[in-house]
Scaffold this motif. Structure first.
Motif, PDB file in Angstrom:
ATOM      1  N   SER A   1       0.811  -1.228   0.000  1.00 35.49           N
ATOM      2  CA  SER A   1       0.000   0.000   0.000  1.00 35.49           C
ATOM      3  C   SER A   1       0.839   1.271   0.000  1.00 35.49           C
ATOM      4  N   ASP A   2       2.097   1.164   0.436  1.00 42.23           N
ATOM      5  CA  ASP A   2       2.987   2.320   0.460  1.00 42.23           C
ATOM      6  C   ASP A   2       3.862   2.404  -0.787  1.00 42.23           C
ATOM      7  N   GLY A   3       3.605   1.523  -1.754  1.00 39.99           N
ATOM      8  CA  GLY A   3       4.360   1.557  -3.000  1.00 39.99           C
ATOM      9  C   GLY A   3       5.691   0.845  -2.959  1.00 39.99           C
ATOM     10  N   ARG A   4       5.977   0.117  -1.859  1.00 37.73           N
ATOM     11  CA  ARG A   4       7.228  -0.625  -1.752  1.00 37.73           C
ATOM     12  C   ARG A   4       7.074  -2.018  -2.351  1.00 37.73           C
ATOM     13  N   ILE A   5       8.122  -2.493  -3.024  1.00 46.00           N
ATOM     14  CA  ILE A   5       8.105  -3.868  -3.527  1.00 46.00           C
ATOM     15  C   ILE A   5       8.202  -4.817  -2.342  1.00 46.00           C
ATOM     16  N   ILE A   6       7.316  -5.797  -2.312  1.00 45.54           N
ATOM     17  CA  ILE A   6       7.243  -6.724  -1.177  1.00 45.54           C
ATOM     18  C   ILE A   6       6.975  -8.123  -1.691  1.00 45.54           C
ATOM     19  N   ALA A   7       7.316  -9.123  -0.882  1.00 39.44           N
ATOM     20  CA  ALA A   7       7.132 -10.527  -1.258  1.00 39.44           C
ATOM     21  C   ALA A   7       6.050 -11.162  -0.388  1.00 39.44           C
ATOM     22  N   THR A   8       5.443 -12.194  -0.922  1.00 40.92           N
ATOM     23  CA  THR A   8       4.455 -12.950  -0.157  1.00 40.92           C
ATOM     24  C   THR A   8       4.451 -14.397  -0.634  1.00 40.92           C
ATOM     25  N   THR A   9       4.088 -15.297   0.270  1.00 47.17           N
ATOM     26  CA  THR A   9       3.886 -16.692  -0.119  1.00 47.17           C
ATOM     27  C   THR A   9       2.409 -16.976  -0.351  1.00 47.17           C
ATOM     28  N   GLN A  10       1.560 -15.943  -0.200  1.00 48.94           N
ATOM     29  CA  GLN A  10       0.168 -16.091  -0.605  1.00 48.94           C
ATOM     30  C   GLN A  10       0.102 -16.277  -2.119  1.00 48.94           C
ATOM     31  N   LYS A  11      -0.941 -16.933  -2.579  1.00 44.13           N
ATOM     32  CA  LYS A  11      -1.083 -17.191  -4.010  1.00 44.13           C
ATOM     33  C   LYS A  11      -2.248 -16.366  -4.559  1.00 44.13           C
ATOM     34  N   PRO A  12      -1.957 -15.404  -5.434  1.00 37.66           N
ATOM     35  CA  PRO A  12      -3.030 -14.600  -6.030  1.00 37.66           C
ATOM     36  C   PRO A  12      -3.864 -15.432  -6.984  1.00 37.66           C
ATOM     37  N   PHE A  13      -5.057 -14.937  -7.310  1.00 35.34           N
ATOM     38  CA  PHE A  13      -5.937 -15.639  -8.250  1.00 35.34           C
ATOM     39  C   PHE A  13      -5.430 -15.549  -9.684  1.00 35.34           C
ATOM     40  N   GLY A  14      -4.458 -14.676  -9.920  1.00 31.16           N
ATOM     41  CA  GLY A  14      -3.877 -14.559 -11.247  1.00 31.16           C
ATOM     42  C   GLY A  14      -2.592 -13.760 -11.180  1.00 31.16           C
ATOM     43  N   VAL A  15      -1.720 -13.953 -12.155  1.00 29.28           N
ATOM     44  CA  VAL A  15      -0.470 -13.209 -12.250  1.00 29.28           C
ATOM     45  C   VAL A  15      -0.515 -12.349 -13.502  1.00 29.28           C
ATOM     46  N   VAL A  16       0.514 -11.517 -13.686  1.00 29.18           N
ATOM     47  CA  VAL A  16       0.565 -10.655 -14.864  1.00 29.18           C
ATOM     48  C   VAL A  16       0.445 -11.496 -16.138  1.00 29.18           C
ATOM     49  N   GLY A  17      -0.471 -11.087 -17.007  1.00 24.81           N
ATOM     50  CA  GLY A  17      -0.722 -11.832 -18.239  1.00 24.81           C
ATOM     51  C   GLY A  17      -1.987 -12.664 -18.195  1.00 24.81           C
ATOM     52  N   ASP A  18      -2.465 -12.971 -16.992  1.00 29.57           N
ATOM     53  CA  ASP A  18      -3.665 -13.803 -16.854  1.00 29.57           C
ATOM     54  C   ASP A  18      -4.934 -12.978 -17.048  1.00 29.57           C
ATOM     55  N   ILE A  19      -5.974 -13.655 -17.526  1.00 29.44           N
ATOM     56  CA  ILE A  19      -7.316 -13.086 -17.605  1.00 29.44           C
ATOM     57  C   ILE A  19      -8.188 -13.892 -16.646  1.00 29.44           C
ATOM     58  N   VAL A  20      -8.728 -13.221 -15.627  1.00 26.59           N
ATOM     59  CA  VAL A  20      -9.435 -13.918 -14.555  1.00 26.59           C
ATOM     60  C   VAL A  20     -10.693 -13.156 -14.155  1.00 26.59           C
ATOM     61  N   MET A  21     -11.620 -13.866 -13.536  1.00 27.14           N
ATOM     62  CA  MET A  21     -12.834 -13.268 -12.999  1.00 27.14           C
ATOM     63  C   MET A  21     -12.597 -12.927 -11.532  1.00 27.14           C
ATOM     64  N   LEU A  22     -12.730 -11.630 -11.189  1.00 26.01           N
ATOM     65  CA  LEU A  22     -12.475 -11.182  -9.821  1.00 26.01           C
ATOM     66  C   LEU A  22     -13.668 -10.378  -9.300  1.00 26.01           C
ATOM     67  N   GLU A  23     -13.801 -10.346  -7.984  1.00 30.85           N
ATOM     68  CA  GLU A  23     -14.915  -9.640  -7.344  1.00 30.85           C
ATOM     69  C   GLU A  23     -14.484  -8.275  -6.823  1.00 30.85           C
ATOM     70  N   ALA A  24     -15.287  -7.262  -7.113  1.00 29.48           N
ATOM     71  CA  ALA A  24     -15.007  -5.920  -6.628  1.00 29.48           C
ATOM     72  C   ALA A  24     -15.361  -5.829  -5.145  1.00 29.48           C
ATOM     73  N   VAL A  25     -14.450  -5.250  -4.353  1.00 27.26           N
ATOM     74  CA  VAL A  25     -14.691  -5.117  -2.922  1.00 27.26           C
ATOM     75  C   VAL A  25     -14.971  -3.667  -2.526  1.00 27.26           C
ATOM     76  N   SER A  26     -14.475  -2.721  -3.314  1.00 27.42           N
ATOM     77  CA  SER A  26     -14.754  -1.314  -3.037  1.00 27.42           C
ATOM     78  C   SER A  26     -14.594  -0.501  -4.312  1.00 27.42           C
ATOM     79  N   VAL A  27     -15.293   0.645  -4.340  1.00 34.28           N
ATOM     80  CA  VAL A  27     -15.274   1.511  -5.518  1.00 34.28           C
ATOM     81  C   VAL A  27     -15.036   2.947  -5.073  1.00 34.28           C
ATOM     82  N   THR A  28     -14.172   3.650  -5.801  1.00 34.37           N
ATOM     83  CA  THR A  28     -13.886   5.061  -5.527  1.00 34.37           C
ATOM     84  C   THR A  28     -14.081   5.841  -6.823  1.00 34.37           C
ATOM     85  N   PRO A  29     -14.075   7.167  -6.756  1.00 35.24           N
ATOM     86  CA  PRO A  29     -14.177   7.955  -7.994  1.00 35.24           C
ATOM     87  C   PRO A  29     -13.035   7.681  -8.972  1.00 35.24           C
ATOM     88  N   GLN A  30     -11.906   7.216  -8.458  1.00 33.36           N
ATOM     89  CA  GLN A  30     -10.752   6.958  -9.317  1.00 33.36           C
ATOM     90  C   GLN A  30     -10.774   5.565  -9.953  1.00 33.36           C
TER      91      GLN A  30
END
Length: 277
Positions: free
Chosen positions: A54-83
């Motif tokens: 969240s602070d823009g720092r590169i960080i590592a995790t052993t969690q597994k995301p639902f997709g990586v760069v290049g993937d096309i996946v169905m994801l659920e929106a959790v919050s919406v802002t004007p941006q």
């Protein structure tokens, strides 16, 4: 070379109270303590996913995301802002979809088919609903009969447009569909035909006789579970066959024909029967 938005195998270079640092050729990338596997020591290598916190720092995790760069996946929106909108992609930090990358706006709880990419301006992982720029059949990486990953994209007058291996598009025609489909569903399938102008027809399942062999095992299992007899044959309707076996009538006939030649089943007036041998 660290690949943001992908898995990287990195060496543990030092341990601190709040985690471990992984080698990146500079000051190191933090893997927070909560994600450090038990018993890990300096010098060991870990397979981790790299992204920005969240602070823009590169960080590592052993969690597994639902997709990586290049993937096309169905994801659920959790919050919406004007941006833009934030979608849950399986990590502590949600993935951002800028307003300019949305089609008709997003709402919390909605599910959206998105492409995961690296934003050129920020260098961070982001997502977009605008898939067309990432899909092309100009330079194909597949050929006829290849086994591929298929993602349901949209319905047309002749069938469904399917995304092939996150790169290309093809059509799954209505006469090849024997199950419920919705946008974002992912299936294994194969390339049935490629036209001279690179239009692709696809089919669900595995190609050729391998598919029939897989279905043969299903038929034999169902026979065993039903005392060696099933009230289905080539006189049964396609709907009846699909409802029970989960396959088309054409596949059913090919499968039972192969089992008959192998003398594993017999045809009767009322259905099919397992042989004694």
């Amino acid at each position: 070379m660290i690949r943001v938005g992908e898995y990287n195998t990195l060496k543990v270079v030092r341990t601190v109270e709040f985690g471990v640092y992984l080698e990146d050729g500079a000051s190191g990338i933090l893997l927070p303590k909560r994600f450090v596997p038990k018993g890990v020591k300096e010098g060991e290598e870990l397979n981790v996913f790299i992204y920005h916190d969240s602070d823009g720092r590169i960080i590592a995790t052993t969690q597994k995301p639902f997709g990586v760069v290049g993937d096309i996946v169905m994801l659920e929106a959790v919050s919406v802002t004007p941006q833009g909108a934030f979608l849950n992609w399986g990590l502590m930090k949600d993935i951002f979809v800028p307003k300019s990358k949305q089609l008709m706006g997003m709402r919390p709880g909605g599910r959206y088919l998105v492409k995961i990419f690296i934003d050129e301006q920020t260098g961070r992982v982001a997502a977009t609903e605008k898939l067309e720029p990432f899909l092309s059949n100009d330079n194909l990486t597949v050929k006829e009969m290849d086994l591929v990953d298929l993602t349901v994209w949209r319905r047309t007058d002749i069938g469904y447009v399917m995304i092939i291996n996150h790169k290309h598009t093809g059509v799954l025609h209505f006469n090849e569909i024997y199950r419920h489909l919705s946008e974002g569903y992912v299936f294994k399938g194969y390339i049935k035909h490629i036209s001279p102008d690179n239009l692709i027809d696809v089919v669900l399942g595995k190609p050729g006789y391998q598919r029939v062999e897989d279905e043969a095992g299903k038929v034999l299992r169902l026979l065993q579970e039903n005392n060696g007899f099933l009230p289905y044959n080539d006189k049964s309707s396609p709907d009846e066959i699909y409802s029970f076996f989960g396959m088309s009538k054409k596949t059913f006939k090919m499968t039972t024909g192969g089992l008959y030649k192998q003398r594993k089943i017999e045809f009767t007036d009322g259905g099919i029967k397992a042989t004694e041998t």
